[in-house]
Design a protein around this motif. Structure first.
Motif, short mmCIF file in Angstrom:
data_model
loop_
_atom_site.label_atom_id
_atom_site.label_comp_id
_atom_site.label_asym_id
_atom_site.label_seq_id
_atom_site.Cartn_x
_atom_site.Cartn_y
_atom_site.Cartn_z
N UNK A 65 0.83 -1.21 0.00
CA UNK A 65 0.00 0.00 0.00
C UNK A 65 0.86 1.26 0.00
N UNK A 66 1.94 1.23 0.77
CA UNK A 66 2.84 2.38 0.81
C UNK A 66 3.52 2.59 -0.54
N UNK A 67 3.94 1.49 -1.17
CA UNK A 67 4.60 1.60 -2.47
C UNK A 67 3.66 2.13 -3.54
N UNK A 68 2.41 1.65 -3.52
CA UNK A 68 1.43 2.12 -4.49
C UNK A 68 1.17 3.61 -4.32
N UNK A 69 1.11 4.04 -3.07
CA UNK A 69 0.89 5.46 -2.78
C UNK A 69 2.07 6.30 -3.26
N UNK A 70 3.28 5.79 -3.04
CA UNK A 70 4.47 6.52 -3.47
C UNK A 70 4.56 6.61 -4.99
N UNK A 71 4.18 5.54 -5.69
CA UNK A 71 4.19 5.56 -7.15
C UNK A 71 3.15 6.55 -7.67
N UNK A 72 1.95 6.45 -7.13
CA UNK A 72 0.89 7.38 -7.50
C UNK A 72 0.30 7.20 -8.88
N UNK A 73 0.59 6.06 -9.52
CA UNK A 73 0.09 5.86 -10.89
C UNK A 73 -0.73 4.59 -11.05
N UNK A 74 -1.27 4.07 -9.92
CA UNK A 74 -2.08 2.86 -10.00
C UNK A 74 -3.06 2.81 -8.85
N UNK A 75 -4.08 1.97 -9.01
CA UNK A 75 -5.01 1.67 -7.93
C UNK A 75 -4.70 0.27 -7.44
N UNK A 76 -4.44 0.12 -6.15
CA UNK A 76 -4.12 -1.18 -5.58
C UNK A 76 -5.33 -1.73 -4.84
N UNK A 77 -5.66 -2.98 -5.13
CA UNK A 77 -6.68 -3.70 -4.39
C UNK A 77 -5.99 -4.91 -3.76
N UNK A 78 -5.87 -4.94 -2.44
CA UNK A 78 -5.17 -6.04 -1.77
C UNK A 78 -6.13 -6.87 -0.95
N UNK A 79 -5.85 -8.16 -0.89
CA UNK A 79 -6.69 -9.07 -0.10
C UNK A 79 -5.85 -10.25 0.36
N UNK A 80 -6.31 -10.88 1.45
CA UNK A 80 -5.68 -12.08 1.96
C UNK A 80 -6.74 -13.12 2.25
N UNK A 81 -6.32 -14.25 2.80
CA UNK A 81 -7.25 -15.33 3.09
C UNK A 81 -7.34 -15.58 4.58
N UNK A 82 -8.28 -16.44 4.99
CA UNK A 82 -8.56 -16.64 6.41
C UNK A 82 -7.44 -17.38 7.11
N UNK A 83 -6.87 -18.37 6.44
CA UNK A 83 -5.78 -19.15 7.01
C UNK A 83 -4.90 -19.66 5.88
#
Length: 323
Positions: A65-83
């Motif tokens: 998320x920090x890297x995407x914000x620093x780049x400023x040229x993309x939208x990041x959608x991040x997700x993980x799983x339960x286990x």
């Protein structure tokens, strides 16, 4: 009702209204494949990780998320799983990225073979795919006709370095056990191989090797049983820090004199490294991996050919490194 000078039967009018409402609802709740993707604007990169209950992937998400914000040229959608074994959850996350018409997908697969088919569908839908952290299975990729760039460490080399520290601490002839990750994950196999190589070189005797699926609670139970079955064990080679934490709890419960070597360098393991209970862990720089994966995805979106393997750093961490 009337339309112009012609009378439309009420039943037909009602049916038309019903069909219109039904189609509108489908447009809102369907899979999104029929929705036109907006032209221009920032591309969307989906990051699909493993369990966010694991501190390692929390660090990865924050770094991404920090890297995407620093780049400023993309939208990041991040997700993980339960286990760590929630493969269906990862498949669902990948499918959402396809449905939402993302431009690229960066994935740390929970299983190196099971994720190939959904990633193949993503590629066919036009998404650029980048593999991070856990390498996809080469044979499965070949069978699917896929070439997917990999951004990640040499897991075998990292585990070997951690295991070498344990071998030096224990000396030749000491009995050790290995805690493996998910059997279907390439990094689990690679880390086991690295530990075995370190044990062989250092004269350690590997008396057993069991999976705890990367999970702390499962590792506690597995190690408790191993220490009962093999009371002479002096060391545990844990394939990640989450399992090492479970192992430490079991060792404490048994009041056993057993040292641990591990992998990941999460914050929660560092007090044990400082105390010497964990002789070594391995930093594989989760945030940097995610950043590099995003960079490779953006290159692919722009039409550049990504590298086959962007090798990321590993560094063995001992008490001397933590002060």
């Amino acid at each position: 009702m009337k339309h112009g000078n012609h009378k439309v039967p009420a039943g037909i009018g009602a049916l038309a209204l019903l069909l219109g409402a039904s189609l509108t609802a489908c447009g809102q709740e369907g899979d999104g494949a029929s929705a036109a993707k907006p032209k221009g604007g920032e591309p969307t990169v989906c990051l699909v990780m493993k369990s966010l209950g694991n501190e390692y992937f929390q660090v990865m998400q924050k770094g991404a998320e920090q890297h995407a914000e620093e780049r400023g040229d993309l939208k990041l959608q991040s997700s993980g799983i339960q286990n760590e074994t929630d493969i269906d959850g990862q498949v669902a996350a990948i499918n959402r990225c396809v449905t939402e018409q993302a431009d690229a997908l960066v994935v740390a697969p929970a299983d190196s073979r099971a994720l190939v088919a959904p990633l193949q569908r993503a590629r066919k839908a036009g998404l650029k795919v980048i593999n991070i952290d856990v390498k996809l299975d080469d044979a499965a990729l070949k069978s699917a006709g896929l070439t997917v760039p990999f951004v990640g460490p040499d897991n075998e080399a990292g585990a070997r370095m951690s295991g070498e520290v344990l071998a030096k601490a224990l000396g030749k002839g000491a009995e050790v056990v290995i805690l493996e990750g998910n059997p279907g994950a390439a990094n689990a196999q690679q880390r086991k191989a690295g530990f075995e190589a370190a044990a062989a070189a250092g004269g350690l005797e590997v008396v057993d090797s069991k999976t705890a699926h990367w999970e702390t609670d499962e590792a506690y139970n597995v190690v408790a049983n191993l220490l009962t079955t093999h009371p002479g064990v002096k060391g545990v080679l844990a394939s990640n820090d989450s399992m090492a934490l479970g192992a430490l709890k079991a060792i404490a419960a048994k009041k056993a004199s057993v040292k641990v070597a591990s992998f990941d360098n999460i914050e929660a393991i560092r007090p044990y490294v400082k105390s010497g209970a964990v002789v070594a862990t391995v930093d594989q720089f989760a945030a940097k991996q995610a950043a590099d994966g995003i960079d490779q995805a953006m290159k692919a979106i722009k039409g550049e050919a990504p590298s086959g393997w962007v090798k990321t750093d590993v560094k063995v961490v001992t008490a001397a490194d933590l002060g």
